[in-house]
Scaffold this motif. Structure first.
Motif, PDB file in Angstrom:
ATOM      1  N   ALA A 123      -2.814   7.948  -7.274  1.00  0.00           N
ATOM      2  CA  ALA A 123      -3.092   6.450  -6.693  1.00  0.00           C
ATOM      3  C   ALA A 123      -3.865   6.549  -5.421  1.00  0.00           C
TER       4      ALA A 123
ATOM      5  N   ALA B  23       1.920   1.467  -3.593  1.00  0.00           N
ATOM      6  CA  ALA B  23       1.467   2.526  -3.932  1.00  0.00           C
ATOM      7  C   ALA B  23       1.008   3.681  -4.411  1.00  0.00           C
TER       8      ALA B  23
ATOM      9  N   ALA C  72      -6.469   1.335  -2.397  1.00  0.00           N
ATOM     10  CA  ALA C  72      -5.816   0.386  -3.097  1.00  0.00           C
ATOM     11  C   ALA C  72      -6.498  -0.561  -1.867  1.00  0.00           C
TER      12      ALA C  72
ATOM     13  N   VAL D 217      -5.160  -1.138  -7.237  1.00  0.00           N
ATOM     14  CA  VAL D 217      -4.699  -0.141  -7.384  1.00  0.00           C
ATOM     15  C   VAL D 217      -5.606   1.294  -8.321  1.00  0.00           C
TER      16      VAL D 217
ATOM     17  N   VAL E 254       0.907  -0.940  -0.490  1.00  0.00           N
ATOM     18  CA  VAL E 254      -0.080   0.287   0.100  1.00  0.00           C
ATOM     19  C   VAL E 254       0.660   1.264   0.283  1.00  0.00           C
TER      20      VAL E 254
END
Length: 177
Positions: free
Chosen positions: A155, A52, A158, A147, A49
């Motif tokens: 982003a 991402a 996630a 994602v 995470v």
């Protein structure tokens, strides 16, 4: 246990809904599907995470953890993470269901989906996952890590979905050009 094959296209799960339209999981299965919100909290970002979101591992993110049910039985554990600057002070950080689902709220907040990347793998269930999914420890689980990014590449969501593999059918539609 056969899961519903209606709405098995990931696009529906990241697309904002019109006002009054339920989230895709709730909309399918004729009342046979439901979900239980287990936790909403600010937590340290786990490694995938953090990667991402381009954060340092352990940076704070908002987690919404749910158990997805089919005919009252747990079939999927869904852990959705959001960057704190996006989620704090919104319904994402509140321990209640979001009308129309998170994609609908995120679009209203200025984060409509543009790009979605999904990584799928199979591994053995941990003891905690097995207990929550009502399977034996070590039973295979399907893991989908998704994602979602905005037009500018940010982003903003996630999600890690840990699923019982029985009855699952995943469909992907790819348009090129």
């Amino acid at each position: 246990m056969d899961l519903p094959r209606v709405n098995d296209d990931s696009v529906d799960y990241v697309t904002p809904r019109a006002a009054g339209v339920p989230d895709p999981w709730s909309a399918q299965g004729g009342g046979r599907t439901s979900q239980r919100l287990v936790e909403v909290a600010e937590v340290p970002a786990p490694e995938p995470v953090a990667e991402a979101f381009a954060l340092a591992e352990g940076s704070p993110v908002v987690l919404r953890r749910r158990i997805m049910l089919f005919d009252g039985r747990p079939v999927e554990l869904t852990h959705s993470y959001y960057p704190t600057p996006i989620a704090s002070g919104t319904e994402l950080a509140e321990p209640r269901k979001i009308p129309g689902g998170a994609p609908t709220l995120l679009a209203r907040l200025g984060y409509p989906p543009h790009e979605v990347v999904e990584d799928i793998s199979v591994r053995q269930a941990t003891a905690v996952e097995a207990a929550e999914l009502e399977i034996t420890e070590g039973h295979p689980v399907l893991v989908l890590f998704r994602v979602t990014r905005a037009f500018d590449g940010t982003a903003f969501e996630a999600s890690m979905m840990i699923m019982r593999p029985e009855g699952r059918h995943l469909r992907y539609r790819i348009m090129v050009g």
